[in-house]
Design an enzyme around this catalytic site. Structure first.
Site, PDB file in Angstrom:
ATOM      1  N   ASN A 126      37.197  -2.483   7.118  1.00 19.20           N
ATOM      2  CA  ASN A 126      38.185  -3.251   6.341  1.00 19.20           C
ATOM      3  C   ASN A 126      39.182  -4.629   6.664  1.00 19.20           C
ATOM      4  O   ASN A 126      39.461  -4.289   5.894  1.00 19.20           O
ATOM      5  CB  ASN A 126      38.549  -2.642   4.905  1.00 19.20           C
ATOM      6  N   LYS A 152      42.808  -3.713  12.020  1.00 20.09           N
ATOM      7  CA  LYS A 152      42.231  -2.477  12.491  1.00 20.09           C
ATOM      8  C   LYS A 152      41.662  -2.450  13.268  1.00 20.09           C
ATOM      9  O   LYS A 152      41.616  -3.552  13.977  1.00 20.09           O
ATOM     10  CB  LYS A 152      41.862  -1.955  10.961  1.00 20.09           C
ATOM     11  N   PHE A 177      37.466  11.359   2.524  1.00 18.45           N
ATOM     12  CA  PHE A 177      37.750  10.893   3.624  1.00 18.45           C
ATOM     13  C   PHE A 177      38.505  10.896   4.587  1.00 18.45           C
ATOM     14  O   PHE A 177      38.597  10.055   5.457  1.00 18.45           O
ATOM     15  CB  PHE A 177      36.930   8.952   2.760  1.00 18.45           C
ATOM     16  N   HIS A 208      44.941  -3.439   6.587  1.00 18.96           N
ATOM     17  CA  HIS A 208      45.725  -2.446   5.700  1.00 18.96           C
ATOM     18  C   HIS A 208      47.013  -3.416   5.131  1.00 18.96           C
ATOM     19  O   HIS A 208      47.440  -3.812   6.189  1.00 18.96           O
ATOM     20  CB  HIS A 208      45.810  -1.031   6.490  1.00 18.96           C
ATOM     21  N   GLU A 241      55.600   3.360   6.480  1.00 19.88           N
ATOM     22  CA  GLU A 241      55.131   3.041   7.063  1.00 19.88           C
ATOM     23  C   GLU A 241      55.323   2.352   8.753  1.00 19.88           C
ATOM     24  O   GLU A 241      54.955   2.618   9.274  1.00 19.88           O
ATOM     25  CB  GLU A 241      53.784   2.534   7.058  1.00 19.88           C
ATOM     26  N   TYR A 272      48.276   7.639   7.398  1.00 22.59           N
ATOM     27  CA  TYR A 272      47.346   7.724   6.345  1.00 22.59           C
ATOM     28  C   TYR A 272      47.926   9.553   5.341  1.00 22.59           C
ATOM     29  O   TYR A 272      46.698   9.319   4.357  1.00 22.59           O
ATOM     30  CB  TYR A 272      46.338   7.397   5.653  1.00 22.59           C
TER      31      TYR A 272
HETATM   32  P1  CMP Z   1      43.691   1.039   3.828  1.00 24.34           P
HETATM   33  O1  CMP Z   1      43.925   0.332   2.683  1.00 24.34           O
HETATM   34  O2  CMP Z   1      43.904   1.534   4.626  1.00 24.34           O
HETATM   35  O3  CMP Z   1      44.090   2.516   3.196  1.00 24.34           O
HETATM   36  C1  CMP Z   1      43.503   4.237   2.768  1.00 24.34           C
HETATM   37  C2  CMP Z   1      42.037   3.648   3.697  1.00 24.34           C
HETATM   38  O4  CMP Z   1      41.137   4.239   3.706  1.00 24.34           O
HETATM   39  C3  CMP Z   1      40.913   2.084   3.048  1.00 24.34           C
HETATM   40  O5  CMP Z   1      42.028   1.376   3.747  1.00 24.34           O
HETATM   41  C4  CMP Z   1      39.526   2.214   3.807  1.00 24.34           C
HETATM   42  O6  CMP Z   1      39.869   1.542   4.843  1.00 24.34           O
HETATM   43  C5  CMP Z   1      39.788   4.152   4.484  1.00 24.34           C
HETATM   44  N1  CMP Z   1      38.586   4.657   3.172  1.00 24.34           N
HETATM   45  C6  CMP Z   1      37.248   5.465   3.858  1.00 24.34           C
HETATM   46  N2  CMP Z   1      36.696   5.739   2.678  1.00 24.34           N
HETATM   47  C7  CMP Z   1      37.086   5.251   1.323  1.00 24.34           C
HETATM   48  C8  CMP Z   1      36.370   5.520   0.261  1.00 24.34           C
HETATM   49  N3  CMP Z   1      35.793   6.314   0.127  1.00 24.34           N
HETATM   50  N4  CMP Z   1      37.313   5.165  -0.502  1.00 24.34           N
HETATM   51  C9  CMP Z   1      38.595   4.434  -0.797  1.00 24.34           C
HETATM   52  N5  CMP Z   1      38.893   4.193   0.878  1.00 24.34           N
HETATM   53  C10 CMP Z   1      38.490   4.573   1.663  1.00 24.34           C
END
Ligand code: CMP
Length: 135
Positions: free
Chosen positions: A116, A10, A58, A119, A130, A50
């Protein structure tokens, strides 16, 4: 059994210059980089990527973050009989980095939730869906 999966490093991971460190983990584990591309998601691409989260509160913030800078998308290939999706998911750790176990990528590199680092596809179907969006 699908031996391939997709990861996306990311914008925070690219900006922090940990692309090499993250990719080394997968290469050290035995995965092969089968495809790799640096790109900046358009809003339309991000919304599509997404889309399973489109009803979540979110979602707007997630789209804004993932389009905020370049990402690195990689198709990783394991070996016959190894479920790449689940092995890679176990290596990245819990979504909430502050809950991710030490030794996982998020557990070692992040305290973030939105930011984070990485992904990874959570199913063979999402790997296919994806991958079509980013490659
Ligand atoms: P990812 O694995 O990319 O899939 C969805 C993303 O939403 C997740 O990682 C997080 O980076 C993001 N995200 C942001 N807020 C939340 C939340 N409250 N709960 C879960 N995912 C979140």
């Amino acid at each position: 059994m699908v031996e391939q999966t997709l990861i996306v490093i990311k914008p925070d991971g690219v900006q922090r210059k940990i692309v090499g460190a993250v990719l080394s983990r997968f290469e050290n584990r035995g995965f092969t980089i089968q495809k790799m591309k640096m790109l900046t998601f358009t809003t339309a691409q991000a919304e599509n990527f997404y889309s399973p989260h489109k009803e979540k509160p979110f979602f707007p913030g997630l789209v804004k973050f993932i389009t905020s800078g370049p990402v690195v998308a990689v198709v990783l290939e394991g070996r016959t009989g190894v479920d790449a999706v689940s092995v890679v998911r176990s290596m990245i750790g819990a979504t909430k980095s502050y809950e991710a176990a030490a030794g996982t990528i998020r557990g070692d590199f992040s305290l973030g939730l939105e930011d984070n680092v990485i992904h990874a596809s959570d199913s063979a179907e999402n790997f296919k869906r994806e991958s079509k969006i980013v490659f």
